[in-house]
Design a protein around this motif. Structure first.
Motif, PDB file in Angstrom:
ATOM      1  N   GLN A  40      35.806  53.737  32.107  1.00 44.77           N
ATOM      2  CA  GLN A  40      34.961  52.640  31.784  1.00 44.77           C
ATOM      3  C   GLN A  40      33.488  52.709  32.113  1.00 44.77           C
ATOM      4  OE1 GLN A  40      35.770  49.651  30.084  1.00 44.77           O
ATOM      5  NE2 GLN A  40      37.753  50.775  30.104  1.00 44.77           N
ATOM      6  N   TYR A  57      36.200  44.098  34.569  1.00 42.15           N
ATOM      7  CA  TYR A  57      37.568  44.538  33.919  1.00 42.15           C
ATOM      8  C   TYR A  57      38.669  44.824  34.609  1.00 42.15           C
ATOM      9  CZ  TYR A  57      40.109  47.378  30.476  1.00 42.15           C
ATOM     10  OH  TYR A  57      41.442  47.863  29.731  1.00 42.15           O
ATOM     11  N   ALA A 134      40.046  40.269  30.564  1.00 45.74           N
ATOM     12  CA  ALA A 134      39.427  41.687  30.487  1.00 45.74           C
ATOM     13  C   ALA A 134      39.228  42.039  29.034  1.00 45.74           C
ATOM     14  CB  ALA A 134      40.481  42.562  31.098  1.00 45.74           C
ATOM     15  N   GLN A 138      36.103  43.784  26.817  1.00 51.24           N
ATOM     16  CA  GLN A 138      36.211  45.022  25.752  1.00 51.24           C
ATOM     17  C   GLN A 138      35.685  44.826  24.513  1.00 51.24           C
ATOM     18  OE1 GLN A 138      37.609  48.525  27.064  1.00 51.24           O
ATOM     19  NE2 GLN A 138      36.523  47.358  28.429  1.00 51.24           N
TER      20      GLN A 138
END
Length: 365
Positions: A40, A57, A134, A138
């Motif tokens: 990430q 996340y 989460a 994204q």
């Protein structure tokens, strides 16, 4: 007195297995989370994605990662726990005191069963909830015009605002497509007034364009509102289906309730529930699979591991966990290819383990 001794032995076995299980569980989940966190970090700067978003996340996906890692942690932790008792000669003493191998294995499985109940609850509540939020992070990172909330997917497409209650992944041969369910399209004028509202039961991209089904269009003008109905309608949208594919939550991350809802929708529309049915029965059998896997691993703690060290027990536990992962995946895929019901396909690997465990404990228990 004998009964009291047995109860103390149960506590000894249970606490030893619990300690090793929690340690292994923490290590496996931590390693998985750390690996994903490093990935990430490479997304920082994309559409405003920040370090805080990366941390959020990972934290939101921790419950799901704990759920996914529990079976492997139970297997390896149980094997290490009983293996440590075997290495110190305590298993030999328990056997001499009259405890059967099956009873010792059941004592180890008992504490795991209690933990499994909590893990199942977490996997049906905190896990899907965290994954939903989460995934919204994204989605924002992949496209500045696309977002996800509790009310579904939202997207801006020029002068239009699009909302879909949910997005379902469909398998079309080797190609994965996305079907939007309960779609609403709001068209605005230059001064921000609603000009047209369209509602469709679903929308799917055929490779070239979006097609909405059972569409009701409502147009607003100075003379009032005008409604029309169409069975299908070409939807002029630049909404990228490939970006939407990445925004769909994997079926195995959904709760059983969400999986069941998607299955019913697909079945009602004459479509194969496919991956959703496989994921549903995988979740339904999670507790059974975990306990059977642990019981089937226990015989190795009574064999040559008496003289083996920590490394040997750990190596064997990892090999068994990997072997189970591939066996289960292969059997489920085999069943899917040859048209077996998803429930039966999920039961095949478990049945093989049950037969193996029963054979061992009958002959050597």
């Amino acid at each position: 007195m004998a009964s009291l001794t047995i109860k103390r032995a149960d506590r000894l076995i249970g606490m030893t297995v619990l300690g090793t299980l929690l340690l292994v569980w923490l290590v496996l989940t931590g390693f998985d989370a750390l690996t994903q966190f490093v990935r990430q970090l490479g997304n920082i700067g994309k559409n405003g994605f920040t370090l805080y978003d990366a941390i959020a996340y990972i934290m939101l996906t921790v419950p799901r990662r704990l759920y996914q890692m529990f079976s492997n942690a139970a297997l390896i932790g149980g094997l290490l726990g009983l293996g440590s008792l075997a290495a110190t000669g305590e298993l030999t003493a328990l056997r001499a005191a009259g405890m059967s191998k099956l009873r010792i294995a059941a004592s180890a499985a008992g504490v795991i069963a209690v933990l499994t109940v909590g893990v199942v609850v977490m996997g049906e509540t905190a896990g899907p909830y965290g994954d939903q939020h989460a995934q919204a992070i994204q989605v924002r990172m992949r496209s500045s015009n696309l977002g996800a909330t509790s009310s579904g997917l939202w997207a801006r497409d020029g002068g239009k605002i699009i909302n879909a209650k949910s997005a379902i992944a469909l398998q079309d041969g080797d190609r994965t497509t996305v079907k939007l369910v309960d779609v609403r399209v709001y068209t605005f004028t230059a001064d921000g007034q609603v000009q047209e509202f369209s509602h469709g039961d679903s929308a799917i991209h055929d490779g070239n364009r979006w097609i909405m089904t059972n569409v009701r269009n409502t147009t607003l003008d100075d003379k009032g509102t005008h409604a029309t109905q169409q069975a299908t309608q070409t939807w002029a949208s630049h909404l990228n289906p490939h970006v939407l594919e990445q925004s769909v939550i994997h079926p195995e991350y959904l709760s059983m309730a969400d999986l069941r809802r998607n299955m019913r929708y697909l079945e009602a529309n004459g479509q194969n529930p496919g991956a959703y049915a496989v994921a549903f029965w995988g979740r339904a059998l999670f507790a059974v699979n975990t306990l059977i896997l642990v019981l089937c691993a226990m015989p190795f703690a009574f064999g040559s591991l008496r003289s083996g060290g920590f490394g040997k027990r750990l190596f064997l536990g990892v090999i068994m966990a990997i072997g189970w992962y591939f066996l289960q995946g292969a059997m489920v895929n085999f069943g899917t290819v040859y048209g077996l019901p998803p429930l039966l396909a999920n039961l095949l690997p478990t049945s093989l383990l049950v037969i193996g465990a029963l054979t061992y404990f009958r002959r050597f228990g």
